[in-house]
Scaffold this active site. Structure first.
Site, PDB file in Angstrom:
ATOM      1  N   SER A  12     -22.783 -30.292  48.404  1.00 33.05           N
ATOM      2  CA  SER A  12     -23.172 -28.942  48.816  1.00 33.05           C
ATOM      3  C   SER A  12     -23.223 -28.052  47.581  1.00 33.05           C
ATOM      4  CB  SER A  12     -22.183 -28.391  49.850  1.00 33.05           C
ATOM      5  OG  SER A  12     -20.853 -28.566  49.407  1.00 33.05           O
ATOM      6  N   GLU A  14     -23.129 -23.855  46.179  1.00 29.47           N
ATOM      7  CA  GLU A  14     -22.737 -22.487  46.545  1.00 29.47           C
ATOM      8  C   GLU A  14     -23.534 -21.452  45.757  1.00 29.47           C
ATOM      9  OE1 GLU A  14     -18.503 -21.771  47.001  1.00 29.47           O
ATOM     10  OE2 GLU A  14     -18.715 -19.903  45.876  1.00 29.47           O
ATOM     11  N   THR A  46     -21.601 -16.748  49.337  1.00 27.88           N
ATOM     12  CA  THR A  46     -20.318 -16.030  49.324  1.00 27.88           C
ATOM     13  C   THR A  46     -20.418 -14.672  50.026  1.00 27.88           C
ATOM     14  OG1 THR A  46     -20.775 -15.034  47.182  1.00 27.88           O
ATOM     15  CG2 THR A  46     -19.592 -17.133  47.163  1.00 27.88           C
ATOM     16  N   ALA A  49     -15.244  -9.404  49.952  1.00 27.57           N
ATOM     17  CA  ALA A  49     -14.149  -8.991  50.833  1.00 27.57           C
ATOM     18  C   ALA A  49     -14.361  -7.558  51.303  1.00 27.57           C
ATOM     19  CB  ALA A  49     -12.828  -9.120  50.095  1.00 27.57           C
ATOM     20  N   HIS A  75     -19.991 -17.683  53.855  1.00 30.97           N
ATOM     21  CA  HIS A  75     -18.556 -17.475  53.695  1.00 30.97           C
ATOM     22  C   HIS A  75     -18.216 -16.224  54.503  1.00 30.97           C
ATOM     23  CE1 HIS A  75     -18.182 -19.733  49.601  1.00 30.97           C
ATOM     24  NE2 HIS A  75     -19.177 -20.212  50.317  1.00 30.97           N
ATOM     25  N   ARG A 105      -9.572 -15.772  53.413  1.00 30.91           N
ATOM     26  CA  ARG A 105      -8.910 -14.462  53.400  1.00 30.91           C
ATOM     27  C   ARG A 105      -9.693 -13.490  52.540  1.00 30.91           C
ATOM     28  NH1 ARG A 105      -3.626 -13.142  49.962  1.00 30.91           N
ATOM     29  NH2 ARG A 105      -5.253 -13.227  48.367  1.00 30.91           N
ATOM     30  N   GLY A 106     -10.052 -13.921  51.317  1.00 30.64           N
ATOM     31  CA  GLY A 106     -10.749 -13.035  50.386  1.00 30.64           C
ATOM     32  C   GLY A 106      -9.781 -12.239  49.543  1.00 30.64           C
ATOM     33  N   ASP A 107     -10.310 -11.534  48.575  1.00 30.27           N
ATOM     34  CA  ASP A 107      -9.509 -10.682  47.678  1.00 30.27           C
ATOM     35  C   ASP A 107     -10.169  -9.318  47.603  1.00 30.27           C
ATOM     36  OD1 ASP A 107      -7.565 -12.521  46.676  1.00 30.27           O
ATOM     37  OD2 ASP A 107      -9.171 -13.475  45.528  1.00 30.27           O
ATOM     38  N   TYR A 143      -6.353 -25.350  47.085  1.00 27.98           N
ATOM     39  CA  TYR A 143      -6.024 -25.035  45.687  1.00 27.98           C
ATOM     40  C   TYR A 143      -5.185 -26.146  45.062  1.00 27.98           C
ATOM     41  CZ  TYR A 143      -7.757 -20.604  47.273  1.00 27.98           C
ATOM     42  OH  TYR A 143      -8.578 -19.643  47.807  1.00 27.98           O
ATOM     43  N   LYS A 163      -3.721 -23.600  58.088  1.00 31.15           N
ATOM     44  CA  LYS A 163      -5.168 -23.425  58.322  1.00 31.15           C
ATOM     45  C   LYS A 163      -5.735 -24.642  59.037  1.00 31.15           C
ATOM     46  CE  LYS A 163      -6.162 -22.247  53.835  1.00 31.15           C
ATOM     47  NZ  LYS A 163      -6.845 -21.575  52.702  1.00 31.15           N
ATOM     48  N   GLN A 174     -10.795 -24.961  45.094  1.00 30.47           N
ATOM     49  CA  GLN A 174     -11.034 -24.158  43.885  1.00 30.47           C
ATOM     50  C   GLN A 174     -11.409 -25.151  42.790  1.00 30.47           C
ATOM     51  OE1 GLN A 174     -12.119 -21.744  42.297  1.00 30.47           O
ATOM     52  NE2 GLN A 174     -10.562 -20.267  42.966  1.00 30.47           N
ATOM     53  N   PHE A 214     -13.011 -15.822  34.149  1.00 32.15           N
ATOM     54  CA  PHE A 214     -12.980 -16.103  35.573  1.00 32.15           C
ATOM     55  C   PHE A 214     -11.788 -17.014  35.910  1.00 32.15           C
ATOM     56  CE2 PHE A 214     -14.974 -18.004  39.477  1.00 32.15           C
ATOM     57  CZ  PHE A 214     -14.892 -16.842  40.211  1.00 32.15           C
ATOM     58  N   HIS A 264     -18.740 -30.170  45.878  1.00 33.25           N
ATOM     59  CA  HIS A 264     -19.298 -28.846  46.193  1.00 33.25           C
ATOM     60  C   HIS A 264     -19.549 -28.158  44.860  1.00 33.25           C
ATOM     61  CE1 HIS A 264     -19.780 -25.027  48.457  1.00 33.25           C
ATOM     62  NE2 HIS A 264     -19.058 -24.455  47.497  1.00 33.25           N
TER      63      HIS A 264
HETATM   64  P1  FAD Z   1      -5.192 -17.929  52.366  1.00 33.72           P
HETATM   65  O1  FAD Z   1      -5.336 -19.334  52.787  1.00 33.72           O
HETATM   66  O2  FAD Z   1      -4.888 -16.911  53.410  1.00 33.72           O
HETATM   67  O3  FAD Z   1      -4.063 -17.907  51.225  1.00 33.72           O
HETATM   68  C1  FAD Z   1      -3.930 -16.795  50.373  1.00 33.72           C
HETATM   69  C2  FAD Z   1      -2.541 -16.771  49.752  1.00 33.72           C
HETATM   70  O4  FAD Z   1      -1.599 -16.385  50.758  1.00 33.72           O
HETATM   71  C3  FAD Z   1      -2.035 -18.125  49.230  1.00 33.72           C
HETATM   72  O5  FAD Z   1      -1.236 -17.865  48.112  1.00 33.72           O
HETATM   73  C4  FAD Z   1      -1.197 -18.663  50.390  1.00 33.72           C
HETATM   74  O6  FAD Z   1      -0.189 -19.557  49.931  1.00 33.72           O
HETATM   75  C5  FAD Z   1      -0.592 -17.363  50.912  1.00 33.72           C
HETATM   76  N1  FAD Z   1      -0.282 -17.375  52.344  1.00 33.72           N
HETATM   77  C6  FAD Z   1      -1.017 -17.875  53.361  1.00 33.72           C
HETATM   78  N2  FAD Z   1      -0.419 -17.650  54.546  1.00 33.72           N
HETATM   79  C7  FAD Z   1       0.726 -16.957  54.270  1.00 33.72           C
HETATM   80  C8  FAD Z   1       1.781 -16.420  55.066  1.00 33.72           C
HETATM   81  N3  FAD Z   1       1.797 -16.535  56.400  1.00 33.72           N
HETATM   82  N4  FAD Z   1       2.790 -15.761  54.436  1.00 33.72           N
HETATM   83  C9  FAD Z   1       2.810 -15.607  53.075  1.00 33.72           C
HETATM   84  N5  FAD Z   1       1.837 -16.111  52.274  1.00 33.72           N
HETATM   85  C10 FAD Z   1       0.813 -16.775  52.871  1.00 33.72           C
HETATM   86  N6  FAD Z   1     -13.401 -14.941  47.937  1.00 33.72           N
HETATM   87  C11 FAD Z   1     -14.237 -13.997  48.431  1.00 33.72           C
HETATM   88  O7  FAD Z   1     -13.891 -12.808  48.424  1.00 33.72           O
HETATM   89  N7  FAD Z   1     -15.471 -14.332  48.936  1.00 33.72           N
HETATM   90  C12 FAD Z   1     -15.889 -15.621  48.991  1.00 33.72           C
HETATM   91  O8  FAD Z   1     -17.003 -15.890  49.458  1.00 33.72           O
HETATM   92  C13 FAD Z   1     -15.028 -16.648  48.493  1.00 33.72           C
HETATM   93  N8  FAD Z   1     -15.381 -17.949  48.559  1.00 33.72           N
HETATM   94  C14 FAD Z   1     -14.476 -18.909  48.173  1.00 33.72           C
HETATM   95  C15 FAD Z   1     -14.815 -20.255  48.340  1.00 33.72           C
HETATM   96  C16 FAD Z   1     -13.930 -21.252  47.964  1.00 33.72           C
HETATM   97  C17 FAD Z   1     -14.311 -22.703  48.156  1.00 33.72           C
HETATM   98  C18 FAD Z   1     -12.678 -20.908  47.376  1.00 33.72           C
HETATM   99  C19 FAD Z   1     -11.728 -21.984  46.925  1.00 33.72           C
HETATM  100  C20 FAD Z   1     -12.344 -19.569  47.211  1.00 33.72           C
HETATM  101  C21 FAD Z   1     -13.219 -18.567  47.614  1.00 33.72           C
HETATM  102  N9  FAD Z   1     -12.907 -17.211  47.494  1.00 33.72           N
HETATM  103  C22 FAD Z   1     -13.769 -16.254  47.974  1.00 33.72           C
HETATM  104  C23 FAD Z   1     -11.647 -16.798  46.888  1.00 33.72           C
HETATM  105  C24 FAD Z   1     -10.533 -16.627  47.947  1.00 33.72           C
HETATM  106  O9  FAD Z   1     -10.906 -15.646  48.872  1.00 33.72           O
HETATM  107  C25 FAD Z   1      -9.275 -16.219  47.212  1.00 33.72           C
HETATM  108  O10 FAD Z   1      -8.769 -17.317  46.477  1.00 33.72           O
HETATM  109  C26 FAD Z   1      -8.196 -15.599  48.086  1.00 33.72           C
HETATM  110  O11 FAD Z   1      -7.187 -15.074  47.211  1.00 33.72           O
HETATM  111  C27 FAD Z   1      -7.505 -16.561  49.019  1.00 33.72           C
HETATM  112  O12 FAD Z   1      -8.298 -16.896  50.072  1.00 33.72           O
HETATM  113  P2  FAD Z   1      -7.832 -18.055  51.080  1.00 33.72           P
HETATM  114  O13 FAD Z   1      -8.814 -18.118  52.162  1.00 33.72           O
HETATM  115  O14 FAD Z   1      -7.522 -19.282  50.340  1.00 33.72           O
HETATM  116  O15 FAD Z   1      -6.467 -17.393  51.608  1.00 33.72           O
END
Ligand code: FAD
Length: 283
Positions: A12, A14, A46, A49, A75, A105-107, A143, A163, A174, A214, A264
């Site tokens: 795939s 991106e 993508t 957020a 996404h 989740r996003g940032d 990750y 998840k 990642q 990055f 990917h």
């Molecule tokens: P989560 O799985 O929610 O985890 C985030 C953090 O919170 C981790 O450190 C986890 O250990 C911690 N955590 C989870 N649950 C809990 C809990 N209950 N209590 C305490 N801590 C917890 N970002 C964007 O903005 N847009 C995109 O399109 C995008 N695409 C991506 C695609 C891929 C393949 C990847 C790998 C990343 C992408 N990102 C994107 C970046 C991603 O959004 C960030 O890395 C973000 O910080 C974490 O997202 P996540 O979905 O992994 O979060």
């Protein structure tokens, strides 16, 4: 290189949503070239957020889907969005026949305060499963080198597990340049009885300073020897691209040979670097 790409392996690519018409035209060309050469299982686009790219992501998704007839996975990140907003977006995708979502989740940009109904990606996965049953194949992020905000690696795996238990079908990692981290992560998933494909995310190397910046932000490690090697090319971009293509192709070859379920590619809206790797892998 002689790696045999197997039919069941998933490839795939991106993209990010372009801001201008010209950027969109360039993306069409890229998507068409990658479709013809790789015929990926899906393209993904993508999402900023808080919904900052809500429209541009939607437009890119629907246009690429129509022009390439390839599956496109938007996404969707939950941070900074309400349930209502996420539902509207998901309904729109359902109507467009989208069947796969990269669920995140996003940032939020630092300093931004946001109202969110969900704090973590597992909550978005649960929400989609509860409200859309199996309408969407759900990808989640993984990750191998541990998410930068995780308290520790064990908790990060536990959060990844949440998840999967919430209903994720597969994961994309990642990017990394240390394949042991990937196989160690996959082993940990197996030990935790998580049975889902974890596809390595592959970042081609074309520019050292952008990659270094990055990588620092997203917590992907560039091993010291690789950093020093890339630094030594200074501004010689052709040398960086040549070395990067060889190095990343060889990494992909090892990943596939050792059982990775696919690749990917973080294509960054360009076809050249991805295709150099792809062509090196051709049987
Ligand atoms: P989560 O799985 O929610 O985890 C985030 C953090 O919170 C981790 O450190 C986890 O250990 C911690 N955590 C989870 N649950 C809990 C809990 N209950 N209590 C305490 N801590 C917890 N970002 C964007 O903005 N847009 C995109 O399109 C995008 N695409 C991506 C695609 C891929 C393949 C990847 C790998 C990343 C992408 N990102 C994107 C970046 C991603 O959004 C960030 O890395 C973000 O910080 C974490 O997202 P996540 O979905 O992994 O979060």
């Amino acid at each position: 290189m002689k790696t045999q790409k197997k039919l069941e392996q998933h490839f795939s690519c991106e993209f990010f949503p372009p801001k201008t018409e010209k950027g969109m035209e360039n993306l069409f060309k890229t998507a068409k070239t990658l479709k013809d050469e790789i015929n990926p299982a899906f393209f993904s686009v993508t999402f900023g957020a808080g919904g900052s790219t809500r429209e541009t992501t939607f437009n890119a998704v629907t246009k690429i889907q129509k022009s390439t007839l390839c599956n496109v996975a938007p996404h969707l990140s939950c941070i900074g969005s309400s349930k209502q907003q996420l539902t509207e977006i998901l309904d729109d995708y359902k109507q467009q026949g989208i069947t796969r979502i990269v669920t995140l989740r996003g940032d939020m940009p630092s300093g931004t305060v946001s109202q969110s109904d969900f704090n973590y990606a597992n909550e978005l996965v649960s929400f989609i499963r509860e409200n859309y049953n199996n309408q969407f194949h759900l990808e989640v992020a993984a990750y191998p080198e541990t998410h930068p905000q995780a308290d520790n690696a064990i908790q990060d795996i536990q959060h990844f597990k949440n998840k999967v238990l919430a209903g994720a079908d597969s994961a994309i990692t990642q990017y990394f340049y240390n394949i042991d981290s990937y196989f160690y992560f996959v082993d940990n998933c197996e030990k935790a009885s998580l049975d889902l494909p974890v596809v390595p995310g592959i970042m081609p190397i074309t520019n050292y300073s952008n990659l270094a910046r990055f990588s620092d932000m997203c917590g992907a490690e560039i091993p010291r020897w690789l950093r020093r090697k890339l630094e030594s090319y200074a501004d010689d971009t052709n040398a960086i691209k040549d070395f990067g293509a060889d190095f990343v192709s060889s990494m992909c070859e090892k990943l596939l040979d050792m059982g990775a379920p696919g690749l990917h590619f973080y294509s960054m809206n360009q076809s050249e670097a991805t295709l150099r790797i792809w062509n090196n892998l051709k049987p």
